[in-house]
Design an enzyme around this catalytic site. Structure first.
Site, PDB file in Angstrom:
ATOM      1  N   CYS A   2       1.021   6.054 -14.576  1.00  0.00           N
ATOM      2  CA  CYS A   2       0.792   6.395 -15.973  1.00  0.00           C
ATOM      3  C   CYS A   2      -0.692   6.258 -16.285  1.00  0.00           C
ATOM      4  CB  CYS A   2       1.567   5.535 -16.954  1.00  0.00           C
ATOM      5  SG  CYS A   2       3.330   5.591 -16.723  1.00  0.00           S
ATOM      6  N   ARG A  27      -2.343   9.745 -11.765  1.00  0.00           N
ATOM      7  CA  ARG A  27      -1.653   8.474 -11.970  1.00  0.00           C
ATOM      8  C   ARG A  27      -0.165   8.670 -12.275  1.00  0.00           C
ATOM      9  NH1 ARG A  27      -5.115   4.323 -12.774  1.00  0.00           N
ATOM     10  NH2 ARG A  27      -3.446   3.121 -13.731  1.00  0.00           N
ATOM     11  N   TRP A  74       4.500   8.432 -15.251  1.00  0.00           N
ATOM     12  CA  TRP A  74       5.246   8.299 -13.999  1.00  0.00           C
ATOM     13  C   TRP A  74       6.442   7.430 -14.361  1.00  0.00           C
ATOM     14  CZ3 TRP A  74       7.061   4.646 -10.515  1.00  0.00           C
ATOM     15  CH2 TRP A  74       7.346   5.092  -9.221  1.00  0.00           C
ATOM     16  N   ASN A 100       1.130   1.847 -20.192  1.00  0.00           N
ATOM     17  CA  ASN A 100       1.170   1.910 -18.734  1.00  0.00           C
ATOM     18  C   ASN A 100       1.612   0.543 -18.253  1.00  0.00           C
ATOM     19  OD1 ASN A 100       0.634   2.182 -15.992  1.00  0.00           O
ATOM     20  ND2 ASN A 100      -1.561   1.840 -16.237  1.00  0.00           N
ATOM     21  N   GLY A 101       2.722   0.476 -17.523  1.00  0.00           N
ATOM     22  CA  GLY A 101       3.206  -0.818 -17.037  1.00  0.00           C
ATOM     23  C   GLY A 101       4.688  -0.964 -17.309  1.00  0.00           C
ATOM     24  N   GLU A 482      -0.966   6.532  10.179  1.00  0.00           N
ATOM     25  CA  GLU A 482      -1.654   7.153   9.038  1.00  0.00           C
ATOM     26  C   GLU A 482      -1.452   8.674   9.052  1.00  0.00           C
ATOM     27  OE1 GLU A 482      -2.664   6.335   6.343  1.00  0.00           O
ATOM     28  OE2 GLU A 482      -4.074   7.854   5.677  1.00  0.00           O
ATOM     29  N   LYS A 486       0.383  10.740   6.070  1.00  0.00           N
ATOM     30  CA  LYS A 486      -0.320  11.830   5.380  1.00  0.00           C
ATOM     31  C   LYS A 486       0.549  13.068   5.365  1.00  0.00           C
ATOM     32  CE  LYS A 486      -2.735  10.408   3.793  1.00  0.00           C
ATOM     33  NZ  LYS A 486      -3.286   9.156   3.416  1.00  0.00           N
ATOM     34  N   GLU A 489       3.856  12.630   3.122  1.00  0.00           N
ATOM     35  CA  GLU A 489       3.725  12.500   1.668  1.00  0.00           C
ATOM     36  C   GLU A 489       3.332  13.799   0.975  1.00  0.00           C
ATOM     37  OE1 GLU A 489       0.803   9.718   0.043  1.00  0.00           O
ATOM     38  OE2 GLU A 489      -0.526  10.069   1.731  1.00  0.00           O
ATOM     39  N   HIS A 505      12.244   3.375  24.273  1.00  0.00           N
ATOM     40  CA  HIS A 505      13.226   2.379  23.831  1.00  0.00           C
ATOM     41  C   HIS A 505      14.112   2.914  22.709  1.00  0.00           C
ATOM     42  CE1 HIS A 505      11.442  -0.598  26.442  1.00  0.00           C
ATOM     43  NE2 HIS A 505      10.250  -0.265  25.973  1.00  0.00           N
ATOM     44  N   LYS A 604      -0.811   7.838  -7.749  1.00  0.00           N
ATOM     45  CA  LYS A 604      -1.970   7.309  -7.044  1.00  0.00           C
ATOM     46  C   LYS A 604      -2.012   5.789  -7.081  1.00  0.00           C
ATOM     47  CE  LYS A 604      -5.954   7.852  -4.981  1.00  0.00           C
ATOM     48  NZ  LYS A 604      -5.841   8.196  -3.556  1.00  0.00           N
TER      49      LYS A 604
HETATM   50  C1  AGP Z   1      -1.962   7.011   0.458  1.00  0.00           C
HETATM   51  O1  AGP Z   1      -2.065   8.323   0.908  1.00  0.00           O
HETATM   52  C2  AGP Z   1      -0.784   6.719  -0.311  1.00  0.00           C
HETATM   53  N1  AGP Z   1      -0.660   7.577  -1.427  1.00  0.00           N
HETATM   54  C3  AGP Z   1      -0.418   5.257  -0.566  1.00  0.00           C
HETATM   55  O2  AGP Z   1       0.193   4.846   0.597  1.00  0.00           O
HETATM   56  C4  AGP Z   1      -1.521   4.240  -0.941  1.00  0.00           C
HETATM   57  O3  AGP Z   1      -2.395   4.059   0.115  1.00  0.00           O
HETATM   58  C5  AGP Z   1      -0.853   2.905  -1.328  1.00  0.00           C
HETATM   59  O4  AGP Z   1      -0.041   3.105  -2.440  1.00  0.00           O
HETATM   60  C6  AGP Z   1      -1.847   1.800  -1.599  1.00  0.00           C
HETATM   61  O5  AGP Z   1      -2.675   2.084  -2.674  1.00  0.00           O
HETATM   62  P1  AGP Z   1      -3.971   1.241  -2.949  1.00  0.00           P
HETATM   63  O6  AGP Z   1      -4.897   1.451  -1.800  1.00  0.00           O
HETATM   64  O7  AGP Z   1      -4.522   1.779  -4.224  1.00  0.00           O
HETATM   65  O8  AGP Z   1      -3.563  -0.198  -3.053  1.00  0.00           O
END
Ligand code: AGP
Length: 609
Positions: A2, A27, A74, A100-101, A482, A486, A489, A505, A604
């Protein structure tokens, strides 16, 4: 999660707020709304979907004002519907609130408000209780009513409030959710994050927890929990407005991939002295402190956690201290061995991730020294840490992290090298050799950026795959995690990363004809083992895309396609090796027609547990 924006001044509140919300859409983006004071009333427009929908809903030229608040959501409590979108109002419609929260005791408050005050709720949100609380406490003084309402609330919140009885005042409060106040000339602002205000102001106040800020067009007054006025230093934002814009790129993610050489250079330049020594501003670890640490915990979420995995390799190798890496949501619910000889490192781009923040508090309570590696200046994680290592990547807008990740890696390397040389594990010559190699990385990343079209062609051929495996050994394994995150997501492909040695395994059972396997093979000493793993999946019909160092041509006989990164010391390959994976994810998602910067269900900054 948010985003909120508020404005008071002589300009068009509608225009300024909607523009600010667009900058905060990263956000949360399932619904949006705005409340403006017009002709003695607070008028709300809100709807599901993106800010562009809100623009249409608020298009009427008569609908504008000198004061207002806006929100991009969100969803947490209640589905993303028009009714659940913010702002929320009290029954009389005199108060409007954006939030927000999460209000943890909202159910009790709702019950109390219904029973004692006969209030009928229209939405399923926790936020609506705030508007009603302020409404019932309002007795001619909005600030007082907000204080009284906040006294009743538990949870995390950044709220913005306007009231039809006081059209020259905007009130906002922060507890555990980010809030800044922008200082204009004849106008003032509130927002969840700096990009929302960059067009208008460079001078801001970072609002602290449990503070209330009262804005008129000419003044900003900050109060603590005891309603005492507090003085705050002005924070000068050094980014230019363009750094939060796409600058001609189709998506923020692509722009941020291209930003990496510059971002990494910035992280390095601020820390490396010409003689090779490392100067860690913001960090007061003495040689004694470092020698005294018996263990290090690195705790983070998502991509930042993957940076922590590389941090483990670096600290164990260069500083010879045992390191444990944990995802923040798990760390706090077990019994970690944390004491006053523990260095706890939190990594976070936003510095607002609730899981990371909670883990940090837990470690602090157990006596650890807390150091954070953070991008957003003045964020909660930064402010609650003993030492802060800012990554200086500039604003990262795309939900999928790219430049924040590579600058987190640089930060972890610098920290490890600093600790290693302070402890005497590295001679000055060894340290200088390693830092010189780091200094060469921006140029190497620039070379990899030239592979954009080549990787786009690979993505074009493979974007219809429904399942992908990423494999690697050592640091390549962490990079696989990673690369896989990527891809999943932003493209929604079912992708999975596994240590290459673990394939046999279990996971190899899923490899069949044409299964796509992305194999990271950048580590010299693990190369032969990796080659065997590639042969294992090839034998079962997999289509293998490999990533290797330029001088290593052996893979061409085994993989279906090899992406080369410039030669580099094995310790540092995670930085160049991730860039082709970022491009790959980006182009696959683009061919699949996905909303790259705002993938579904994600936000984000994750400020809920
Ligand atoms: C990254 O591509 C993601 N969207 C997500 O995993 C992110 O890295 C994670 O939520 C942590 O966020 P931060 O670094 O703001 O703590």
């Amino acid at each position: 999660m948010c985003g909120i924006v508020g404005y008071i001044g002589n300009g068009s509140a509608k225009e300024i707020i909607i523009d600010g919300l667009k900058k905060l859409e990263y956000r949360g983006y399932d619904s949006a709304g705005i409340a403006l004071y017009i002709d003695g009333e607070v008028q709300v427009r809100k709807c599901t979907g993106r800010i562009s929908n809100l623009e249409l809903a608020a298009a009427d030229p008569e609908y504008d004002s000198h004061i207002g608040i806006g929100h991009t959501r969100w969803a947490t409590h209640g589905a993303p519907t028009d009714v659940n979108a913010h702002p929320h109002s009290n029954t009389e419609g005199t108060v409007a609130v954006v939030h927000n929260g999460i209000i943890e005791n909202y159910a009790e408050l709702k019950q109390w408000l219904s029973k004692e005050h006969g209030i009928r709720f229209v939405s399923e949100t926790d936020t609506e209780v705030i508007a009603h609380l302020i409404g019932i406490y309002y007795d001619g003084d909005l600030t007082d009513a907000v204080f009284r309402a906040v006294d009743m609330m538990r949870g995390s919140y950044a709220i913005g409030v306007v009231c039809s009885h006081e059209p020259d005042k905007l009130v906002a409060v922060r507890k555990d959710s980010p809030l800044i106040a922008g200082i204009g000339k004849g106008c003032n602002f509130i927002a969840s994050d700096i990009p929302a205000l960059l067009k208008h102001v460079r001078e801001i106040y970072l609002i602290e927890n449990n503070e209330t800020v009262v804005l008129t067009k000419d003044h900003i007054t900050i109060y603590n929990q005891n309603r005492e006025e507090v003085k705050r230093d002005v924070f000068h934002v050094t980014w230019d407005a363009a750094s939060a814009e796409k600058e001609g790129y189709e998506h923020f993610m692509l722009k941020e991939i291209y930003d990496q050489p510059k971002a990494i250079e910035e992280t390095l330049n601020r820390r490396l002295l010409p003689d090779g020594r490392i100067r860690l501003d913001g960090i007061n670890l003495t040689r004694e402190d470092i020698e005294n640490f018996s263990r290090v915990y690195i705790v983070a979420c998502g991509t930042a956690y993957h940076a922590g995995l590389i941090g483990k390799y670096a600290i164990e190798k260069f500083a010879q201290i045992p390191v444990e890496v944990d995802v923040a949501s798990e760390f706090r619910y077990r019994e970690p061995f944390v004491d006053d000889r523990t260095l706890f490192i939190a990594i976070s781009q936003s510095g607002e991730t609730l899981d990371t923040l909670a883990a940090l508090r837990e470690a602090k309570a157990r006596g650890a020294r807390v150091l954070s590696v953070v991008n957003v200046v003045g964020s909660s994680v930064a402010r609650e840490s003993d030492d802060v290592f800012y990554t200086w990547a500039g604003p990262e807008i795309a939900v999928a992290s790219t430049k924040a990740y590579t600058t987190q890696l640089i930060s972890m390397y610098l920290l490890a090298l600093h600790m290693g040389s302070e402890k005497g594990c590295l001679t000055p010559e060894q340290r200088n050799e390693l830092t010189a190699e780091l200094m060469g990385l921006p140029a190497k990343i620039s070379q990899i950026l030239k592979l954009d079209a080549e990787i786009e062609a690979i993505a074009k051929q493979l974007y219809m795959k429904t399942q992908v495996f990423f494999i690697g050994r050592g640091t390549d394994c962490a990079v696989s995690y990673e690369g896989s995150l990527k891809l999943k997501e932003i493209s929604y492909i079912n992708s999975f990363a596994v240590a290459a040695g673990e394939l046999k395994h279990g996971t190899i059972a899923l490899v069949e004809q044409d299964t796509l396997v992305v194999a990271l093979a950048t580590q010299g000493k693990l190369f032969k083992k990796m080659l065997s793993n590639i042969q294992e999946v090839k034998a079962r019909g997999a289509y293998v895309v490999a990533v290797a160092q330029e001088s290593c041509k052996q893979l061409e006989a085994h993989a279906d396609c090899v992406i080369y990164i410039p030669d580099c010391r094995d310790e540092f390959t995670p930085i160049p090796a991730v860039v082709p994976l970022q491009f790959f994810a980006y182009h696959v998602a683009r061919f699949r027609g996905c909303d790259i910067d705002k993938p579904k269900n994600l936000a984000k900054s994750v400020t809920v547990e």
